[in-house]
Structures are given as structure tokens and as C-alpha cells.
Scaffold this motif. Structure first.
Motif, PDB file in Angstrom:
ATOM      1  N   VAL A 196      -7.183  43.473  65.500  1.00 47.58           N
ATOM      2  CA  VAL A 196      -6.066  42.818  64.811  1.00 47.58           C
ATOM      3  C   VAL A 196      -6.579  41.939  63.672  1.00 47.58           C
ATOM      4  O   VAL A 196      -6.026  41.950  62.574  1.00 47.58           O
ATOM      5  CB  VAL A 196      -5.217  42.010  65.817  1.00 47.58           C
ATOM      6  CG1 VAL A 196      -4.170  41.175  65.103  1.00 47.58           C
ATOM      7  CG2 VAL A 196      -4.551  42.951  66.817  1.00 47.58           C
ATOM      8  N   LYS A 199      -7.620  44.079  60.700  1.00 50.75           N
ATOM      9  CA  LYS A 199      -6.524  44.714  59.985  1.00 50.75           C
ATOM     10  C   LYS A 199      -5.624  43.697  59.311  1.00 50.75           C
ATOM     11  O   LYS A 199      -5.212  43.863  58.168  1.00 50.75           O
ATOM     12  CB  LYS A 199      -5.699  45.535  60.981  1.00 50.75           C
ATOM     13  CG  LYS A 199      -4.697  46.435  60.312  1.00 50.75           C
ATOM     14  CD  LYS A 199      -5.414  47.526  59.543  1.00 50.75           C
ATOM     15  CE  LYS A 199      -4.477  48.283  58.638  1.00 50.75           C
ATOM     16  NZ  LYS A 199      -5.198  49.369  57.968  1.00 50.75           N
ATOM     17  N   GLU A 200      -5.322  42.654  60.055  1.00 52.38           N
ATOM     18  CA  GLU A 200      -4.342  41.696  59.585  1.00 52.38           C
ATOM     19  C   GLU A 200      -5.019  40.570  58.813  1.00 52.38           C
ATOM     20  O   GLU A 200      -5.109  39.442  59.283  1.00 52.38           O
ATOM     21  CB  GLU A 200      -3.555  41.129  60.774  1.00 52.38           C
ATOM     22  CG  GLU A 200      -2.722  42.162  61.497  1.00 52.38           C
ATOM     23  CD  GLU A 200      -1.430  42.498  60.752  1.00 52.38           C
ATOM     24  OE1 GLU A 200      -0.567  41.619  60.644  1.00 52.38           O
ATOM     25  OE2 GLU A 200      -1.303  43.633  60.277  1.00 52.38           O
ATOM     26  N   ALA A 205       1.063  36.614  58.582  1.00 51.12           N
ATOM     27  CA  ALA A 205       1.873  37.589  59.323  1.00 51.12           C
ATOM     28  C   ALA A 205       1.584  37.509  60.822  1.00 51.12           C
ATOM     29  O   ALA A 205       2.492  37.592  61.632  1.00 51.12           O
ATOM     30  CB  ALA A 205       1.610  39.003  58.800  1.00 51.12           C
ATOM     31  N   ILE A 206       0.307  37.341  61.186  1.00 47.48           N
ATOM     32  CA  ILE A 206      -0.004  37.253  62.618  1.00 47.48           C
ATOM     33  C   ILE A 206       0.679  36.028  63.222  1.00 47.48           C
ATOM     34  O   ILE A 206       1.290  36.105  64.273  1.00 47.48           O
ATOM     35  CB  ILE A 206      -1.516  37.149  62.907  1.00 47.48           C
ATOM     36  CG1 ILE A 206      -2.314  38.184  62.129  1.00 47.48           C
ATOM     37  CG2 ILE A 206      -1.756  37.317  64.396  1.00 47.48           C
ATOM     38  CD1 ILE A 206      -3.772  38.236  62.548  1.00 47.48           C
ATOM     39  N   MET A 209       4.422  36.725  63.542  1.00 45.65           N
ATOM     40  CA  MET A 209       4.917  37.878  64.280  1.00 45.65           C
ATOM     41  C   MET A 209       4.373  38.007  65.690  1.00 45.65           C
ATOM     42  O   MET A 209       4.959  38.680  66.518  1.00 45.65           O
ATOM     43  CB  MET A 209       4.611  39.138  63.501  1.00 45.65           C
ATOM     44  CG  MET A 209       5.190  39.072  62.103  1.00 45.65           C
ATOM     45  SD  MET A 209       5.042  40.604  61.207  1.00 45.65           S
ATOM     46  CE  MET A 209       6.432  41.510  61.852  1.00 45.65           C
ATOM     47  N   ALA A 210       3.230  37.400  65.961  1.00 42.73           N
ATOM     48  CA  ALA A 210       2.666  37.566  67.298  1.00 42.73           C
ATOM     49  C   ALA A 210       3.406  36.652  68.263  1.00 42.73           C
ATOM     50  O   ALA A 210       3.803  35.553  67.918  1.00 42.73           O
ATOM     51  CB  ALA A 210       1.189  37.232  67.278  1.00 42.73           C
ATOM     52  N   PHE A 214       1.207  39.010  73.049  1.00 46.50           N
ATOM     53  CA  PHE A 214      -0.058  39.207  72.350  1.00 46.50           C
ATOM     54  C   PHE A 214      -1.052  38.134  72.774  1.00 46.50           C
ATOM     55  O   PHE A 214      -2.211  38.413  73.093  1.00 46.50           O
ATOM     56  CB  PHE A 214       0.171  39.141  70.838  1.00 46.50           C
ATOM     57  CG  PHE A 214      -1.086  39.222  70.026  1.00 46.50           C
ATOM     58  CD1 PHE A 214      -1.795  40.404  69.950  1.00 46.50           C
ATOM     59  CD2 PHE A 214      -1.569  38.104  69.360  1.00 46.50           C
ATOM     60  CE1 PHE A 214      -2.971  40.476  69.217  1.00 46.50           C
ATOM     61  CE2 PHE A 214      -2.742  38.171  68.624  1.00 46.50           C
ATOM     62  CZ  PHE A 214      -3.444  39.362  68.550  1.00 46.50           C
TER      63      PHE A 214
ATOM     64  N   HIS B 177       3.004  45.742  60.735  1.00 45.12           N
ATOM     65  CA  HIS B 177       2.415  44.574  61.400  1.00 45.12           C
ATOM     66  C   HIS B 177       2.637  44.614  62.909  1.00 45.12           C
ATOM     67  O   HIS B 177       1.742  44.306  63.687  1.00 45.12           O
ATOM     68  CB  HIS B 177       3.038  43.278  60.852  1.00 45.12           C
ATOM     69  CG  HIS B 177       2.591  42.930  59.475  1.00 45.12           C
ATOM     70  ND1 HIS B 177       1.254  42.806  59.145  1.00 45.12           N
ATOM     71  CD2 HIS B 177       3.280  42.674  58.343  1.00 45.12           C
ATOM     72  CE1 HIS B 177       1.157  42.496  57.856  1.00 45.12           C
ATOM     73  NE2 HIS B 177       2.370  42.414  57.347  1.00 45.12           N
ATOM     74  N   LEU B 178       3.860  45.001  63.294  1.00 46.98           N
ATOM     75  CA  LEU B 178       4.178  44.994  64.722  1.00 46.98           C
ATOM     76  C   LEU B 178       3.285  45.931  65.528  1.00 46.98           C
ATOM     77  O   LEU B 178       2.955  45.662  66.678  1.00 46.98           O
ATOM     78  CB  LEU B 178       5.655  45.353  64.928  1.00 46.98           C
ATOM     79  CG  LEU B 178       6.545  44.174  65.290  1.00 46.98           C
ATOM     80  CD1 LEU B 178       6.302  43.704  66.713  1.00 46.98           C
ATOM     81  CD2 LEU B 178       6.383  42.999  64.340  1.00 46.98           C
ATOM     82  N   TYR B 180       0.241  46.348  65.183  1.00 47.92           N
ATOM     83  CA  TYR B 180      -0.996  45.630  65.509  1.00 47.92           C
ATOM     84  C   TYR B 180      -0.758  44.440  66.435  1.00 47.92           C
ATOM     85  O   TYR B 180      -1.461  44.270  67.417  1.00 47.92           O
ATOM     86  CB  TYR B 180      -1.718  45.193  64.220  1.00 47.92           C
ATOM     87  CG  TYR B 180      -2.432  46.354  63.579  1.00 47.92           C
ATOM     88  CD1 TYR B 180      -3.746  46.646  63.909  1.00 47.92           C
ATOM     89  CD2 TYR B 180      -1.771  47.191  62.690  1.00 47.92           C
ATOM     90  CE1 TYR B 180      -4.394  47.739  63.363  1.00 47.92           C
ATOM     91  CE2 TYR B 180      -2.400  48.283  62.132  1.00 47.92           C
ATOM     92  CZ  TYR B 180      -3.715  48.559  62.472  1.00 47.92           C
ATOM     93  OH  TYR B 180      -4.352  49.649  61.947  1.00 47.92           O
ATOM     94  N   VAL B 181       0.224  43.615  66.122  1.00 55.78           N
ATOM     95  CA  VAL B 181       0.336  42.350  66.866  1.00 55.78           C
ATOM     96  C   VAL B 181       1.216  42.456  68.116  1.00 55.78           C
ATOM     97  O   VAL B 181       1.290  41.501  68.877  1.00 55.78           O
ATOM     98  CB  VAL B 181       0.838  41.177  65.986  1.00 55.78           C
ATOM     99  CG1 VAL B 181      -0.117  40.939  64.834  1.00 55.78           C
ATOM    100  CG2 VAL B 181       2.251  41.408  65.484  1.00 55.78           C
TER     101      VAL B 181
END
Lengths: 285, 285
Positions: A196, A199-200, A205-206, A209-210, A214, B177-178, B180-181
Motif C-alpha cells: 500500500v 502504491k499510494e 488518500a490513505i 480512505m483507510a 485496514f 484507491h479502495l 489498495y486500502v
């Protein structure tokens, strides 16, 4: 009585703190190569004094070896060479086959008790230690038959007094099971975290969105590399097998998703749901 | 005002419970194909009445579509065909690209708000719903520009009132994104649970040896297959890519362990430790 904690990190520190509650008259001495760990262990009251390894061994009735497992393997033969008669050494390492093999045949083998408490957190060092870490948890003792009866009874009394449930296992079985129920989940978590992060690159965003799901899955990725690298090395054969099984299953899962075989992925997930029964058992502990 | 909850499970149920606290005068009606879910939703006070889908659509100011994502895709066009003027439909699904694509060009597209709350647990059904699930969590709205201003403002007001933090994103970015996270961590957990269950037929050993670390990593393997299979299917391209990245990294990790390259596994773990900063952010939320 004096007890020495050799390696005052999360596990050694928590063991000392829980024993201190039950045995206020026992003196705890600490050995650690890190000056910072020494200072924190003293400041937190984990140990009453920092001493050299040699002094610890001469002073202590019980020596608790709580370093990373590679250091346990290196130190243990020398400690057994020098240990006074009637005294005990126990370890708290996460691998048991190699360490039991190393001391097998040592004239003082009987003074060593191979112990592995089924407890930990993703944090490390004496700052992360707390008295309740080991309460109500399981603990495995390996190679009981190679251990002196008095040494064993002393260690067992301490473990029971701090609320641990004792189980016995041979070192080979121990390492095999641990590869699946502990070592593999650490690798899966380290790799998930890294995938993650790789990529991120947009960390915003993490953050946004997490969610807690997660967070729970990737929590172990915070664990100490210095502690885990030697565990994977010592349990190489079993860890490699477990990791191979895991990768093979992930590939099948990927194929099912790629080919739109929803029935197959449904079947995998339904079978995996059965872990709920196991988790209920763990959480009850 | 009447709000309909179409699919009274964990998410729809929790959304209703949190809104009820803030809006005691609103009437909630529920639609669900499961008789058990209907009974539990009524018994728990999630909804005041169970109605047919058709009736819900005629009665409700706001319709909350909280079914698995494949059902959202199937229902939404018909619901938009029949929805009275000035009313709103929002969904709570975990994928957004396909659902936004399906309704793109629909004459009533503007009455739909595509919503994804970043919250959940490994449990499912109305029995698992609780009012605080969404509090202080992030929520993503996709395709804002395709949505009627009044419909959007109504949904945003409700989301803010229950304590959610609103972010905007296009559906493609969201799904990327989703994968991944969120989606990847569910697959890694399902596969971990299944690998351990497959291998550890002696469940006694799992009970005795697994600790809270394992429990945390494998918790998501309890999640609903019926909810997740359609998510993986709808987000196939991104999930497949994320899973491929994860498998590739696990293979490198395995090679490092197999070849005794401790420096490499140390390096992977040290980099993965950086996830700690992200977790601190999530846990603060």
C-alpha cells in the motif's frame, strides 16, 4: 531473591513488571546493550539496577533471556558454561527448535527452560512494556523432559502466578505451528503495509480512505524488524512453507477474480469465515 | 419526513440508528428480502416499519440503498425510473465506477448521490449495526457534478449531522484507491484465515498458540462473502492489480527468507514500519 532480565524490551519488561506486582521483595536487575533501553527500564521501574551480563549471572536465581532470537542462540551456550549450580535460565523467544538444538548435550542443559509466551504487541522496547501483557495468555514450554525438575517448577510457579496457562510441546511442533499462527501473519501484514505504501504515494488518500479494517490488518507491520528478521531466519523451513501455501492460495483467489468465477471466491470466503470460531476462542482467553 | 433503508444490514442499519438519534421525528421504513433481517431491524428499532420496495420509493424523501453492490447495480436504474420528482436516492456501496457508469445518461441521474462511508466491521446484518459506527469517519461522495444540488445538500447535511467528514473524488480514483486500502486487506485476511485453517487441522493448537496479533490480522476473514464477492467482481481490474502487487512482494519476501538474505527482509520490514504514521492518522480519526 534476584531475577535478571537480559534484554529489557516489550516482553522482558512486561514479564518483570507482572512479577514485581506479585513479588515486591524480589530485586530485578537488567542487562541491555542499549543505553536508551537501560534508562527507560530504570525510569519505568522495570528493573532496580543495570548490571553487566557476567554480574547478572552471578547474582540472579533466575535469568530471563528476552533478546531477539539470534542473540539468544549466541548467548545461551556461554551463559550455561558460566551459570552457578542450582540457578535457572529461561528464554522468551518465538522460535524453539534451533535454541534447543544448540544447547542439546550441554552439561548444564538441565538448567535451561525453553519458554514462549503467546503474547505481544506491534510495539517494542521497554517503553511499550506493561504488567498485563501476559495475564490470561497461553505459554508454551518446550523440551520439558530435558529440564531439571526444580528449575522447571520455579519457572512454572512464576508463570502461573502472573496468570499464564502452561502448555507443553516439543520444539519441532512448536516452530511448525508458530509459522502458521504467528510468523505468517506478521509477513502478510508487513507485505500489505509495504504494498500500500509503495502504491499510494499520495498519503492523503490513505488517510482519508483507510478505515479500521485496514488498520487492524496492517497493525503488525509496525513490529520490530530487528526482532522478526532472526525469527524468520531461524524458522526458515516452516515459514517458507507457510508463506508458500499462502501465496498459492492468493494466486487461486486472484485467478477466480480475474476469470469472474464468483462461486469459487465465495467458497474460499465462506470457508475462511470459520476462523470466527477460532477468534472467539482467542478473544475469550 | 420518511427515510427508507433498502437493505437493513450493518451499514444501512447503523446509518439509520445514527440518524434516529439526531432526527427523532423522522420515520424510517425498511426493505429487506430476509425475513430474519426484517424482524431484527424492527426489534432493534432500526426501522419503524417494513414495506415493499415500491412503497418505500413512493413514501420516502430519501432512499438509502445499502445492499451488496451487485444488487445496487441491478436495482438502481429501476428505482431511478420510478422515483418521484424531487426525491433522492443515495447508496452506501464500496465500489463506485460501475454504479456511476450504469446510471450515467439516465434521465433521473441527478437524483442519485453516490456515497461510500469509510467504516465497517467484520460483522454483518442488522444485529451488528450500532449508532456510532459512522461517527468521526470519512465519507467519499463520487460524481458530485452529476448530482442535483438539492439532493446533494440534503445528503451532505445528514452525513455531517451524524459526524462524518465529507471528501469528493471521481469514481475511477475511488475504486483504484479502495482496491489498495480496503479490498486488498480483506483478501489478504480471508486467504490468511483459510491457509491457517487448511493447515492447522488440529484446532486445539490454534486456540493455544494464536495470540492477539493473529486475531487482529485475520479479523476481516469473518466478513460477509455475499457482500465481498460482488465488490471484488465489480472492482476486478483494480483488485487484480493490487493483489498481483501484493503476491509479487510476498514472493520477494519468500526468496529473501529462502536464501537467508536477512538484509533484504530487514529492509522490507523497516520500510513497512512507515505504516505506523498512517495508522496514527487513522486511529486519530
Amino acid at each position: 531473591m534476584i531475577i535478571s532480565i537480559i534484554g529489557v524490551g516489550l516482553l522482558g519488561g512486561s514479564f518483570a513488571l507482572s512479577l514485581k506486582k506479585k513479588y515486591p521483595l524480589v530485586k530485578f536487575v537488567g542487562v541491555d546493550t542499549s543505553i536508551v533501553n537501560q534508562k527507560i527500564a530504570l525510569a519505568k521501574g522495570i528493573v532496580d539496577e543495570i548490571v553487566s551480563l557476567e554480574d547478572a549471572l552471578q547474582m540472579a536465581e533466575l535469568n530471563v533471556l528476552a533478546t531477539p532470537v539470534d542473540t539468544i542462540g549466541k548467548l545461551l551456550p556461554t551463559l550455561l558454561d558460566q551459570i552457578p549450580e542450582g540457578r535457572t535460565i529461561m528464554d522468551l523467544g518465538s522460535t524453539k527448535e534451533l535454541v534447543c538444538e544448540i544447547v542439546d548435550g550441554h552439561p548444564n542443559r538441565k538448567q535451561f527452560v525453553a519458554v514462549h509466551p503467546m503474547a505481544g504487541t506491534e510495539n517494542s522496547g521497554p517503553g511499550a512494556a506493561f504488567a498485563e501483557l501476559l495475564t490470561d495468555k497461553n505459554v508454551i514450554i518446550c523440551g520439558r523432559d530435558k529440564t531439571d525438575r526444580d528449575c522447571l517448577m520455579l519457572v512454572e510457579a512464576f508463570l502461573r502466578d502472573i496468570g499464564m496457562k502452561i502448555h507443553y510441546m516439543n520444539p519441532q511442533e512448536h516452530d511448525h505451528h508458530l509459522a502458521y499462527v504467528s510468523h505468517l501473519s506478521h509477513i502478510s501484514s508487513f507485505a500489505l503495509g509495504l504494498t500500500v505504501l509503495d502504491k499510494e504515494r499520495d498519503e492523503k488518500a490513505i488517510f482519508d480512505m483507510a478505515s479500521t479494517g485496514f488498520s487492524s490488518t496492517v497493525r503488525l507491520a509496525k513490529s520490530s524488524p530487528q526482532m522478526w528478521a532472526p525469527i524468520f531466519a531461524q524458522n526458515q523451513k516452516n515459514v517458507s512453507k507457510a508463506l508458500g501455501d499462502y501465496i498459492a492460495l492468493l494466486k487461486k483467489f486472484k485467478t477466480a477474480i480475474d476469470q469472474g468465477e464468483t462461486e469459487i471466491s465465495l467458497d474460499y470466503m465462506t470457508k475462511a469465515n470459520d476462523i470466527g470460531r477460532i477468534l472467539a476462542g482467542i478473544e475469550k482467553k
